[in-house]
Design an enzyme around this catalytic site. Structure first.
Site, PDB file in Angstrom:
ATOM      1  N   ASP A 149      20.349  12.736  49.599  1.00 29.76           N
ATOM      2  CA  ASP A 149      19.170  13.332  49.751  1.00 29.76           C
ATOM      3  C   ASP A 149      18.515  12.898  51.261  1.00 29.76           C
ATOM      4  O   ASP A 149      18.458  11.626  51.233  1.00 29.76           O
ATOM      5  CB  ASP A 149      18.187  13.346  48.456  1.00 29.76           C
ATOM      6  CG  ASP A 149      16.789  13.916  48.758  1.00 29.76           C
ATOM      7  OD1 ASP A 149      16.967  15.314  48.454  1.00 29.76           O
ATOM      8  OD2 ASP A 149      15.952  13.387  49.213  1.00 29.76           O
ATOM      9  N   CYS A 161      -0.503   6.718   7.463  1.00 28.38           N
ATOM     10  CA  CYS A 161      -1.756   6.244   7.420  1.00 28.38           C
ATOM     11  C   CYS A 161      -2.742   7.365   8.073  1.00 28.38           C
ATOM     12  O   CYS A 161      -2.390   7.837   9.021  1.00 28.38           O
ATOM     13  CB  CYS A 161      -1.530   5.067   8.467  1.00 28.38           C
ATOM     14  SG  CYS A 161      -3.198   4.342   8.823  1.00 28.38           S
ATOM     15  N   CYS A 206       2.630   3.084   9.504  1.00 25.21           N
ATOM     16  CA  CYS A 206       1.797   2.996  10.464  1.00 25.21           C
ATOM     17  C   CYS A 206       2.569   2.948  11.841  1.00 25.21           C
ATOM     18  O   CYS A 206       3.484   2.514  11.541  1.00 25.21           O
ATOM     19  CB  CYS A 206       0.615   1.845  10.479  1.00 25.21           C
ATOM     20  SG  CYS A 206      -0.373   1.634   8.916  1.00 25.21           S
ATOM     21  N   CYS A 251      -1.852   0.289  15.027  1.00 28.34           N
ATOM     22  CA  CYS A 251      -2.746   0.846  14.216  1.00 28.34           C
ATOM     23  C   CYS A 251      -3.892  -0.110  14.230  1.00 28.34           C
ATOM     24  O   CYS A 251      -3.820  -1.545  14.137  1.00 28.34           O
ATOM     25  CB  CYS A 251      -2.330   0.841  12.901  1.00 28.34           C
ATOM     26  SG  CYS A 251      -3.637   1.103  11.376  1.00 28.34           S
ATOM     27  N   THR A 298       0.778  -1.251  -0.090  1.00 26.51           N
ATOM     28  CA  THR A 298       0.012  -0.093  -0.106  1.00 26.51           C
ATOM     29  C   THR A 298       0.849   0.928  -0.033  1.00 26.51           C
ATOM     30  O   THR A 298       0.251   2.241  -0.206  1.00 26.51           O
ATOM     31  CB  THR A 298      -1.016  -0.048   1.202  1.00 26.51           C
ATOM     32  OG1 THR A 298      -0.131  -0.051   2.481  1.00 26.51           O
ATOM     33  CG2 THR A 298      -1.849  -1.164   1.242  1.00 26.51           C
ATOM     34  N   CYS A 336      -4.319   5.849  11.882  1.00 27.60           N
ATOM     35  CA  CYS A 336      -3.531   5.890  13.173  1.00 27.60           C
ATOM     36  C   CYS A 336      -2.865   7.021  13.275  1.00 27.60           C
ATOM     37  O   CYS A 336      -2.081   7.268  14.289  1.00 27.60           O
ATOM     38  CB  CYS A 336      -2.793   4.617  13.168  1.00 27.60           C
ATOM     39  SG  CYS A 336      -1.303   4.305  12.232  1.00 27.60           S
ATOM     40  N   ARG A 373       3.634   6.987   2.682  1.00 26.64           N
ATOM     41  CA  ARG A 373       3.139   8.163   3.237  1.00 26.64           C
ATOM     42  C   ARG A 373       2.327   7.695   4.792  1.00 26.64           C
ATOM     43  O   ARG A 373       2.098   6.434   4.860  1.00 26.64           O
ATOM     44  CB  ARG A 373       1.966   8.811   2.437  1.00 26.64           C
ATOM     45  CG  ARG A 373       0.869   7.582   1.815  1.00 26.64           C
ATOM     46  CD  ARG A 373       0.079   8.287   0.799  1.00 26.64           C
ATOM     47  NE  ARG A 373      -1.019   7.354   0.534  1.00 26.64           N
ATOM     48  CZ  ARG A 373      -1.134   6.248  -0.376  1.00 26.64           C
ATOM     49  NH1 ARG A 373      -0.013   6.032  -0.952  1.00 26.64           N
ATOM     50  NH2 ARG A 373      -2.048   5.508  -0.512  1.00 26.64           N
TER      51      ARG A 373
END
Length: 494
Positions: A444, A65, A34, A38, A30, A68, A63
Site C-alpha cells: 500500500d 449481578c 459478575c 464489579c 451467593t 455490575c 444469576r
C-alpha cells in the site's frame, strides 16, 4: 484465561476492567456471577469459580449481578481474532444464526456435524449453542424491556422466545427479577447508559469497549468513505442503513470517552441483537487494545506512534459482501471517485428506505440485486468491470463466502482466484470485511510512505520481514502507519 485461577483472582481483586468479557466470576455462596471489575467487595478466593461465558454461568445455575450487569460487558476478544471453528461458531451465534436456522443450520454453515459443534463449544465455552443463543435472547429481552414501551408479549417474541412462559422464566432465572420489575427499575438512565427512548421505534443504548479507544481514524475513515444515501456524518455521529434478516435499520453511532452511544431504529425488533453485533464488529469494539499496543510498542520505531494515540481500532464493516464490492470500486481511484461509483450502484439497485431524520435513502444493494448488472452501464475500465461482475457472480451463487462463518485462508484463496484480485484488494477485504487482525498491506502506498518516514524498510518484501514482530496484530500496525498521513480518513470530521 478462565482456567488460570491465580490470574483471574488477581484480576477480580484489582477490579481490572480489561478482563470484562474475557471471563466471568461466579460466587458459590451467593449464586451470582459478575464481571471482573464489579464494584462490590471481592469474594473470598475459595468462593470463586471462573467461566468463559455468561451462558456457562447461567448453565451452572448462577444469576447475573444487578450491580455490575455482566451481560453488558464487551465481548471477549478471543472470538474475533481467531478463525477456528469455535470462534466462527460464536460469531455466527452472535449474528442470530441459531435463532433463525437452529443448531443444524449453524453446523451446516461450518461444515461440521451438529454433534461435533456442540462438543467443541461445550469443551471450550462451557455452554452449548442453544445455551449461548439463550443468553443472547435474555440480553435482548432486557434491552427491549428497559429501553422501549413495547408490551411484554411483543418483547418475548421479538427477543426470540418461543412462548411468553419461557420468556418470563428465563428473565427471572438470569436476572432474579420479573420482566415487570426490570422495567420498573429502568426509570431514568440505567447503569449501562440505556434508557427509555422518547422517539417512537428508537432504542438508545451504550456500546461498551475496553479502554483506550482512539476514535479519530475509526470514525474518520467511516465518515470520509461514506456512500451517499447509505452513510453520513451528522452532528458528531456516523449514521448508516443496515440490511437485517427481518427488515432494515438505521443506526447513529457517536463516540464518547467511555462508550459509543448507539441509537437504533428498526423495522422489526427481532433484529436488535444482530444489529448490535454488527455495529460492534463495525467499530472493532471487542478488541483488546492493551495487548495490541503492548506488542506494537515493543518495536522502537512504532512505539512513538502508539504512545501518541493508543487504542486505535480497525474500521470494519456491517456487511462483508458490501465491502468487497466497494473495495473493487475503489481500486486505483481516489476516495471521492470510489464514493461516486458506489453511490451510482446504490441509486440504481439499492432498496429505498424511510429515514425519519432524513439524509439516508437506500440500503446498499445485495449481490443478488446486482447479479443482473449490465457491465456497459459502469463508468469503469473494462478490466475492472470484469473484476466486479465476476465478484458479484461468485457472491450471489455462493461459490465465494464472505461472512462470520468464513475461513480466512479459504476466503483469501477464493478472492485471489478471481480476475483482477491481487494482494492489496484481498488483504484489505481480509482486514475490514473478514476481521483478520493480522491482515497486512505492505504494498500500500500510504503504508510504504509511512514506513520510509519512520526508518522502516519501504519495499514490500523487506517490510513484511520486519513486520513479523508485529504479529498477530499487523492490521493494527497498518492503522498506526496510515495515521501518519494528513488524509481526512485519519481525523474526526469537524
Amino acid at each position: 484465561m478462565h482456567t488460570d485461577t491465580e490470574r483471574c483472582v488477581r484480576a477480580v481483586q484489582s477490579k481490572d476492567a480489561r478482563f470484562d468479557g474475557v471471563f466471568f466470576t461466579a460466587v458459590r455462596t451467593t449464586r451470582i456471577y459478575c464481571r471482573p471489575s464489579c464494584p462490590a467487595v471481592p469474594p473470598k478466593p475459595e468462593n470463586m469459580e471462573f467461566h468463559p461465558t455468561a451462558a456457562s454461568c447461567q448453565r451452572a445455575g448462577f444469576r447475573a449481578c444487578k450491580r455490575c450487569r455482566p451481560d453488558t460487558s464487551p465481548g471477549s476478544p478471543h472470538w474475533h481474532v481467531r478463525a477456528d471453528a469455535v470462534a466462527r461458531a460464536v460469531r455466527l451465534i452472535q449474528d442470530g444464526v441459531v435463532d433463525r436456522e437452529g443448531v443444524p443450520g449453524l453446523a451446516a454453515r461450518l461444515g461440521y456435524s451438529t454433534r461435533q459443534i456442540e462438543r467443541q463449544l461445550l469443551t471450550e465455552l462451557g455452554a452449548s449453542p442453544l445455551a449461548l443463543a439463550r443468553a443472547q435472547r435474555a440480553q435482548t429481552a432486557r434491552l427491549l424491556i428497559e429501553t422501549t414501551p413495547m408490551p411484554m408479549a411483543q418483547i418475548a417474541f421479538a427477543a426470540g422466545f418461543s412462548s411468553i412462559r419461557t420468556f418470563n422464566d428465563t428473565v427471572r432465572e438470569v436476572f432474579a427479577l420479573t420482566p415487570g420489575e426490570l422495567r420498573a427499575r429502568a426509570r431514568g438512565p440505567r447503569a449501562d447508559g440505556s434508557r427509555v427512548s422518547t422517539t417512537p421505534g428508537t432504542i438508545t443504548l451504550r456500546l461498551p469497549f475496553r479502554a483506550p479507544l482512539d476514535p479519530s481514524n475509526l470514525f474518520g475513515h467511516l465518515a470520509a468513505t461514506a456512500v451517499p444515501g447509505v452513510e453520513e456524518w451528522r452532528d458528531g455521529a456516523y449514521r448508516r442503513t443496515l440490511a437485517l434478516p427481518y427488515g432494515y435499520g438505521i443506526v447513529a453511532l457517536t463516540p464518547r470517552p467511555d462508550h459509543v452511544l448507539c441509537r437504533l431504529s428498526l423495522t422489526d425488533p427481532r433484529d436488535l441483537p444482530i444489529a448490535i453485533s454488527r455495529c460492534r464488529r463495525l467499530l472493532d469494539l471487542d478488541a483488546d487494545p492493551v495487548a495490541v499496543d503492548d506488542q506494537l510498542r515493543a518495536d522502537p520505531l512504532l512505539a512513538p506512534l502508539v504512545d501518541a494515540a493508543p487504542g486505535r481500532r480497525v474500521p470494519r464493516t456491517v456487511d462483508a459482501a458490501e465491502f468487497a464490492v466497494r473495495a473493487v470500486l475503489g481500486q486505483q481511484v481516489s476516495t471521492a471517485a470510489a464514493r461516486t461509483h458506489a453511490a451510482r450502484l446504490v441509486t440504481a439497485h439499492g432498496v429505498r428506505v424511510e429515514d425519519p431524520e432524513g439524509g439516508l435513502t437506500h440500503l446498499f444493494p445485495t449481490p443478488e440485486a446486482l447479479a443482473g448488472l449490465d457491465p456497459e452501464t459502469l463508468a469503469l475500465p473494462r478490466s475492472r468491470r470484469t473484476t466486479l461482475i465476476t465478484l458479484i457472480g461468485a457472491l450471489a451463487d455462493g461459490s465465494l463466502a464472505l461472512g462470520p462463518e468464513s475461513d480466512w485462508a479459504e476466503a483469501r484463496a477464493g478472492l485471489l482466484a478471481l480476475p483482477g484480485f491481487g494482494p492489496w484488494t484481498t488483504e484489505v477485504i481480509a482486514m475490514r470485511a473478514l476481521g483478520d487482525p493480522d491482515a497486512f498491506l505492505p504494498g500500500d502506498l500510504g503504508v510504504r510512505r509511512a514506513a520510509q518516514s519512520l526508518g522502516l524498510p519501504a519495499t514490500p518484501a523487506a517490510l513484511t520481514d520486519r513486520a513479523a514482530r508485529w504479529r498477530p496484530w499487523r492490521a493494527y500496525a497498518v492503522q498506526y502507519l496510515w495515521a501518519t498521513d494528513e488524509h481526512p480518513i485519519n481525523h474526526l470530521p469537524a
